[in-house]
Design a protein around this motif. Sequence first.
Motif, PDB file in Angstrom:
ATOM      1  N   UNK A  78       0.857  -1.359  -0.389  1.00 27.19           N
ATOM      2  CA  UNK A  78       0.101   0.107  -0.235  1.00 27.19           C
ATOM      3  C   UNK A  78       0.596   1.245   0.287  1.00 27.19           C
ATOM      4  N   UNK A  79       1.566   1.308   0.487  1.00 25.74           N
ATOM      5  CA  UNK A  79       2.453   2.525   0.223  1.00 25.74           C
ATOM      6  C   UNK A  79       3.183   2.830  -1.071  1.00 25.74           C
ATOM      7  N   UNK A  80       3.693   1.898  -1.411  1.00 23.16           N
ATOM      8  CA  UNK A  80       4.082   1.305  -2.771  1.00 23.16           C
ATOM      9  C   UNK A  80       3.494   2.241  -4.045  1.00 23.16           C
ATOM     10  N   UNK A  81       2.137   1.857  -3.572  1.00 22.51           N
ATOM     11  CA  UNK A  81       1.185   2.173  -5.231  1.00 22.51           C
ATOM     12  C   UNK A  81       0.057   2.881  -4.123  1.00 22.51           C
ATOM     13  N   UNK A  82      -0.190   3.605  -3.665  1.00 19.05           N
ATOM     14  CA  UNK A  82      -0.766   4.966  -2.728  1.00 19.05           C
ATOM     15  C   UNK A  82      -1.079   6.248  -3.339  1.00 19.05           C
ATOM     16  N   UNK A  83      -1.904   6.072  -4.318  1.00 16.20           N
ATOM     17  CA  UNK A  83      -2.075   7.509  -4.867  1.00 16.20           C
ATOM     18  C   UNK A  83      -1.168   8.958  -4.014  1.00 16.20           C
ATOM     19  N   UNK A  84      -1.129  10.310  -4.604  1.00 14.23           N
ATOM     20  CA  UNK A  84      -0.836  11.070  -3.519  1.00 14.23           C
ATOM     21  C   UNK A  84      -1.751  11.339  -3.326  1.00 14.23           C
ATOM     22  N   UNK A  85      -1.458  11.938  -1.350  1.00 14.58           N
ATOM     23  CA  UNK A  85      -2.055  12.418  -0.669  1.00 14.58           C
ATOM     24  C   UNK A  85      -3.078  11.131   0.009  1.00 14.58           C
ATOM     25  N   UNK A  86      -2.653   9.796  -0.120  1.00 10.08           N
ATOM     26  CA  UNK A  86      -4.121   9.184   0.558  1.00 10.08           C
ATOM     27  C   UNK A  86      -2.949   7.756   1.048  1.00 10.08           C
ATOM     28  N   UNK A  87      -3.949   7.442   2.754  1.00  7.94           N
ATOM     29  CA  UNK A  87      -3.492   7.373   3.464  1.00  7.94           C
ATOM     30  C   UNK A  87      -3.366   5.681   2.817  1.00  7.94           C
ATOM     31  N   UNK A  88      -1.698   4.727   3.104  1.00 10.04           N
ATOM     32  CA  UNK A  88      -1.716   3.848   3.076  1.00 10.04           C
ATOM     33  C   UNK A  88      -2.113   2.513   3.992  1.00 10.04           C
ATOM     34  N   UNK A  89      -2.577   3.532   5.007  1.00 10.75           N
ATOM     35  CA  UNK A  89      -3.260   2.285   5.899  1.00 10.75           C
ATOM     36  C   UNK A  89      -4.897   2.144   5.490  1.00 10.75           C
ATOM     37  N   UNK A  90      -5.419   3.300   5.129  1.00 12.91           N
ATOM     38  CA  UNK A  90      -7.498   2.846   4.373  1.00 12.91           C
ATOM     39  C   UNK A  90      -6.716   2.321   2.937  1.00 12.91           C
ATOM     40  N   UNK A  91      -5.237   2.601   2.174  1.00 12.20           N
ATOM     41  CA  UNK A  91      -5.780   1.291   0.722  1.00 12.20           C
ATOM     42  C   UNK A  91      -5.518   0.407   0.784  1.00 12.20           C
ATOM     43  N   UNK A  92      -5.024   0.123   1.838  1.00  8.76           N
ATOM     44  CA  UNK A  92      -4.732  -1.419   3.030  1.00  8.76           C
ATOM     45  C   UNK A  92      -5.925  -2.409   3.318  1.00  8.76           C
ATOM     46  N   UNK A  93      -6.707  -1.457   4.310  1.00 10.71           N
ATOM     47  CA  UNK A  93      -8.027  -2.217   3.926  1.00 10.71           C
ATOM     48  C   UNK A  93      -9.089  -1.795   2.983  1.00 10.71           C
ATOM     49  N   UNK A  94      -8.673  -0.882   2.078  1.00  7.64           N
ATOM     50  CA  UNK A  94      -9.733  -1.264   0.968  1.00  7.64           C
ATOM     51  C   UNK A  94      -9.570  -2.538   0.278  1.00  7.64           C
ATOM     52  N   UNK A  95      -7.965  -2.724   0.415  1.00 10.32           N
ATOM     53  CA  UNK A  95      -7.683  -3.489  -0.880  1.00 10.32           C
ATOM     54  C   UNK A  95      -8.477  -4.976   0.669  1.00 10.32           C
ATOM     55  N   UNK A  96      -8.281  -5.116   1.832  1.00  9.38           N
ATOM     56  CA  UNK A  96      -8.827  -6.078   2.447  1.00  9.38           C
ATOM     57  C   UNK A  96     -10.864  -6.609   2.286  1.00  9.38           C
ATOM     58  N   UNK A  97     -11.050  -5.015   1.777  1.00  9.03           N
ATOM     59  CA  UNK A  97     -12.789  -4.871   2.280  1.00  9.03           C
ATOM     60  C   UNK A  97     -13.293  -5.354   1.059  1.00  9.03           C
ATOM     61  N   UNK A  98     -12.608  -5.144  -0.795  1.00  6.25           N
ATOM     62  CA  UNK A  98     -12.923  -5.216  -1.264  1.00  6.25           C
ATOM     63  C   UNK A  98     -12.376  -6.268  -2.647  1.00  6.25           C
ATOM     64  N   UNK A  99     -11.082  -5.985  -2.459  1.00  4.29           N
ATOM     65  CA  UNK A  99      -9.828  -7.275  -3.492  1.00  4.29           C
ATOM     66  C   UNK A  99     -10.091  -8.433  -3.347  1.00  4.29           C
ATOM     67  N   UNK A 100     -11.125  -8.979  -4.400  1.00  4.39           N
ATOM     68  CA  UNK A 100     -10.985 -10.213  -4.974  1.00  4.39           C
ATOM     69  C   UNK A 100      -9.348 -11.530  -5.249  1.00  4.39           C
TER      70      UNK A 100
END
Length: 338
Positions: A265-287
Amino acid sequence: MQRARDVNEDQLLEAFLPIIKSHNTEADRLVLGPSDDCAVLDLRDALTVLTTDTQTENQDFRRTWPNGMVTSGYEVGWKAATQNLADVAAMGAVPQTLLISLTLTPDTPVHWVEDFARGVTESCTAQGAERCSISGGDLGAGSEISVTVTAVGTCLTPVLRSGAQTGDALVLAGAVGTAAAGLALLENSSSYQLTPELSACVEAQQRPRSPLTIGSTAAHQLTAMLDVSDGLLRDAGRLARASCVNIDIDAAALSLWATKVQEAAKICAAPGENASDLALHWVLTGGEDHGLLATCPADAIPAGFTKIGKVTEPGGAVTVDGKTYRAKGWDHFEATAR
């Protein structure tokens, strides 16, 4: 290097079939394997479950990814087996055989087909389905590589999506979010070094593993179950609607999986995006991790499952910590679903 256009169909099959037939020696339900117009299996002592799924080049995989990694026939075969075996396991059934339809482009190397066969058979063996035969299929040519697998399994009583009860625990076996993190890394063309944590994410996307044997061994303890192929939220919603219940997911209970994708998530997060939020997003929505999501009595959680939420009341909705989460997961026909 020989390619599909340099050989005929029989020669391609000569590369493919010895690997399959070697694997089939463990299959005790297979009466007649690849050799005739149809395979023959003896499944008379149990109910039969069937499922089918397709992988298409540039929709479900790329031969070469933006980060430079190459998808071999082995990865395509492994994933094709896993996604179908997981559906059988999600019914509480034991996989018995796979039928494979493989469409190849003329430039496909012959060794790609051999690697594909090894990927299919080794996926079965590595995940506890070594007695699942590959009993037949079809081979053809097309403008892109496409793989369709039909899986057959057996059980005494299938576990459905529709049996969840108010007061049940929501439980998970396997992984969530890791394959989504792997996909993001494969699609990321920036420069980064593959650490063990990042490699595990990429492997989860290319060679997913499902807790197949848990599906059948724990079936009698579960009230409902399904395979998480399109994201935890989307598939939990399917279970909720089928059972006419509301489900609440505990975000804190997902920290185990969110931690595993934090580096990605730290590598792939967009500018200004929180890496922890992205990690949780993957866990909730990633298939595509193909974990098993189930419900069971709250005081009797089977071995191999972790509680991640609860069934709260009659309804048909899913919440996270009591709130609606906007994004839902993967949908082939929604351009912004993932």
